[in-house]
Design a protein around this motif. Structure first.
Motif, PDB file in Angstrom:
ATOM      1  N   ASP A  46     -56.170  30.739 127.742  1.00 31.29           N
ATOM      2  CA  ASP A  46     -56.071  30.309 126.339  1.00 31.29           C
ATOM      3  C   ASP A  46     -55.908  31.506 125.416  1.00 31.29           C
ATOM      4  OD1 ASP A  46     -56.402  27.695 127.135  1.00 31.29           O
ATOM      5  OD2 ASP A  46     -58.539  27.636 126.653  1.00 31.29           O
ATOM      6  N   THR A  47     -55.215  31.282 124.321  1.00 27.71           N
ATOM      7  CA  THR A  47     -55.031  32.340 123.325  1.00 27.71           C
ATOM      8  C   THR A  47     -55.903  32.107 122.098  1.00 27.71           C
ATOM      9  OG1 THR A  47     -53.150  31.165 122.396  1.00 27.71           O
ATOM     10  CG2 THR A  47     -52.688  32.854 124.067  1.00 27.71           C
ATOM     11  N   GLU A  48     -56.678  31.028 122.117  1.00 28.13           N
ATOM     12  CA  GLU A  48     -57.625  30.740 121.041  1.00 28.13           C
ATOM     13  C   GLU A  48     -58.997  30.487 121.645  1.00 28.13           C
ATOM     14  OE1 GLU A  48     -56.399  27.686 118.375  1.00 28.13           O
ATOM     15  OE2 GLU A  48     -54.367  28.468 118.223  1.00 28.13           O
ATOM     16  N   LEU A  49     -60.022  30.782 120.865  1.00 24.11           N
ATOM     17  CA  LEU A  49     -61.381  30.569 121.349  1.00 24.11           C
ATOM     18  C   LEU A  49     -61.689  29.080 121.434  1.00 24.11           C
ATOM     19  CD1 LEU A  49     -63.298  33.293 119.318  1.00 24.11           C
ATOM     20  CD2 LEU A  49     -62.793  33.307 121.756  1.00 24.11           C
ATOM     21  N   PRO A  50     -62.463  28.673 122.444  1.00 29.75           N
ATOM     22  CA  PRO A  50     -62.859  27.266 122.551  1.00 29.75           C
ATOM     23  C   PRO A  50     -63.838  26.888 121.427  1.00 29.75           C
ATOM     24  CG  PRO A  50     -63.933  28.575 124.237  1.00 29.75           C
ATOM     25  CD  PRO A  50     -62.973  29.482 123.536  1.00 29.75           C
ATOM     26  N   ASP A  51     -64.068  25.604 121.273  1.00 30.55           N
ATOM     27  CA  ASP A  51     -64.948  25.102 120.211  1.00 30.55           C
ATOM     28  C   ASP A  51     -66.354  25.691 120.265  1.00 30.55           C
ATOM     29  OD1 ASP A  51     -62.903  23.564 119.201  1.00 30.55           O
ATOM     30  OD2 ASP A  51     -63.572  21.713 120.188  1.00 30.55           O
ATOM     31  N   ASN A  52     -66.832  25.987 121.462  1.00 31.34           N
ATOM     32  CA  ASN A  52     -68.201  26.501 121.587  1.00 31.34           C
ATOM     33  C   ASN A  52     -68.311  28.006 121.355  1.00 31.34           C
ATOM     34  OD1 ASN A  52     -66.927  27.179 123.967  1.00 31.34           O
ATOM     35  ND2 ASN A  52     -68.709  26.755 125.249  1.00 31.34           N
ATOM     36  N   LEU A  53     -67.225  28.641 120.907  1.00 30.17           N
ATOM     37  CA  LEU A  53     -67.258  30.070 120.564  1.00 30.17           C
ATOM     38  C   LEU A  53     -66.682  30.317 119.174  1.00 30.17           C
ATOM     39  CD1 LEU A  53     -66.212  31.831 123.904  1.00 30.17           C
ATOM     40  CD2 LEU A  53     -68.477  31.718 122.874  1.00 30.17           C
ATOM     41  N   GLN A  54     -66.992  29.447 118.232  1.00 30.93           N
ATOM     42  CA  GLN A  54     -66.436  29.560 116.894  1.00 30.93           C
ATOM     43  C   GLN A  54     -67.312  30.358 115.929  1.00 30.93           C
ATOM     44  OE1 GLN A  54     -63.278  28.601 116.019  1.00 30.93           O
ATOM     45  NE2 GLN A  54     -63.140  28.310 118.233  1.00 30.93           N
ATOM     46  N   THR A  55     -68.619  30.326 116.126  1.00 33.09           N
ATOM     47  CA  THR A  55     -69.494  31.026 115.187  1.00 33.09           C
ATOM     48  C   THR A  55     -69.828  32.424 115.703  1.00 33.09           C
ATOM     49  OG1 THR A  55     -71.601  30.307 116.153  1.00 33.09           O
ATOM     50  CG2 THR A  55     -70.555  28.812 114.552  1.00 33.09           C
ATOM     51  N   ARG A  56     -70.218  33.262 114.785  1.00 35.37           N
ATOM     52  CA  ARG A  56     -70.619  34.631 115.138  1.00 35.37           C
ATOM     53  C   ARG A  56     -71.767  34.613 116.149  1.00 35.37           C
ATOM     54  NH1 ARG A  56     -69.706  39.502 113.007  1.00 35.37           N
ATOM     55  NH2 ARG A  56     -71.295  41.092 113.296  1.00 35.37           N
ATOM     56  N   GLU A  57     -72.746  33.749 115.920  1.00 33.28           N
ATOM     57  CA  GLU A  57     -73.904  33.659 116.818  1.00 33.28           C
ATOM     58  C   GLU A  57     -73.477  33.251 118.234  1.00 33.28           C
ATOM     59  OE1 GLU A  57     -78.174  31.347 117.244  1.00 33.28           O
ATOM     60  OE2 GLU A  57     -76.998  31.085 115.437  1.00 33.28           O
ATOM     61  N   GLN A  58     -72.585  32.268 118.332  1.00 24.78           N
ATOM     62  CA  GLN A  58     -72.084  31.846 119.640  1.00 24.78           C
ATOM     63  C   GLN A  58     -71.347  32.983 120.340  1.00 24.78           C
ATOM     64  OE1 GLN A  58     -69.778  28.558 118.130  1.00 24.78           O
ATOM     65  NE2 GLN A  58     -71.212  27.040 118.947  1.00 24.78           N
ATOM     66  N   GLN A  59     -70.558  33.708 119.580  1.00 18.30           N
ATOM     67  CA  GLN A  59     -69.792  34.807 120.162  1.00 18.30           C
ATOM     68  C   GLN A  59     -70.708  35.929 120.631  1.00 18.30           C
ATOM     69  OE1 GLN A  59     -66.926  35.729 117.107  1.00 18.30           O
ATOM     70  NE2 GLN A  59     -65.788  33.842 117.453  1.00 18.30           N
ATOM     71  N   LEU A  60     -71.715  36.265 119.830  1.00 17.54           N
ATOM     72  CA  LEU A  60     -72.663  37.310 120.239  1.00 17.54           C
ATOM     73  C   LEU A  60     -73.440  36.886 121.480  1.00 17.54           C
ATOM     74  CD1 LEU A  60     -73.971  38.523 116.768  1.00 17.54           C
ATOM     75  CD2 LEU A  60     -72.673  39.871 118.425  1.00 17.54           C
ATOM     76  N   ASN A  61     -73.851  35.629 121.539  1.00 17.83           N
ATOM     77  CA  ASN A  61     -74.561  35.135 122.719  1.00 17.83           C
ATOM     78  C   ASN A  61     -73.674  35.194 123.957  1.00 17.83           C
ATOM     79  OD1 ASN A  61     -76.997  34.613 121.434  1.00 17.83           O
ATOM     80  ND2 ASN A  61     -76.456  32.517 120.952  1.00 17.83           N
ATOM     81  N   PHE A  62     -72.410  34.847 123.790  1.00 15.50           N
ATOM     82  CA  PHE A  62     -71.460  34.890 124.904  1.00 15.50           C
ATOM     83  C   PHE A  62     -71.278  36.321 125.408  1.00 15.50           C
ATOM     84  CE2 PHE A  62     -66.923  35.179 126.264  1.00 15.50           C
ATOM     85  CZ  PHE A  62     -67.023  34.400 127.407  1.00 15.50           C
ATOM     86  N   ILE A  63     -71.085  37.244 124.486  1.00 15.80           N
ATOM     87  CA  ILE A  63     -70.897  38.649 124.854  1.00 15.80           C
ATOM     88  C   ILE A  63     -72.141  39.199 125.545  1.00 15.80           C
ATOM     89  CG2 ILE A  63     -70.635  40.992 123.903  1.00 15.80           C
ATOM     90  CD1 ILE A  63     -68.748  39.676 121.779  1.00 15.80           C
ATOM     91  N   THR A  64     -73.318  38.882 125.009  1.00 15.32           N
ATOM     92  CA  THR A  64     -74.568  39.357 125.608  1.00 15.32           C
ATOM     93  C   THR A  64     -74.781  38.748 126.988  1.00 15.32           C
ATOM     94  OG1 THR A  64     -75.528  39.600 123.406  1.00 15.32           O
ATOM     95  CG2 THR A  64     -77.056  39.583 125.261  1.00 15.32           C
TER      96      THR A  64
END
Length: 81
Positions: A46-64
């Motif tokens: 995918d070239t766009e983030l999925p719905d569950n990675l839209q917020t900053r908090e979700q993205q930081l949790n994913f990266i961590t």
């Protein structure tokens, strides 16, 4: 019959925390780009983030979470006994 060996991943929390602290300072576009890079690395096209990675908090949790896994070490369950 012997029990099969089971492996677990023991995460390296210190390294994961270092990664999290670094990315907390990043801009929203940098976070999004890095999340897409991680997704590409694990086989998502995918070239766009999925719905569950839209917020900053979700993205930081994913990266961590990814950092925790990436810096983890696989150990034999029997070594914990």
């Amino acid at each position: 019959m012997n029990n099969p060996v089971t492996n677990v991943i023991r995460i390296n929390l210190e390294k994961a925390k270092e990664v999290a602290l670094k990315w907390e300072q990043a801009s929203g576009s940098e976070l999004s780009a890095y999340c897409l890079e991680i997704l590409k690395e694990i086989g998502c096209t995918d070239t766009e983030l999925p719905d569950n990675l839209q917020t900053r908090e979700q993205q930081l949790n994913f990266i961590t979470g990814f950092a925790s896994f990436a810096f983890g070490e696989v150990q034999n369950v029997q070594s914990f006994n």
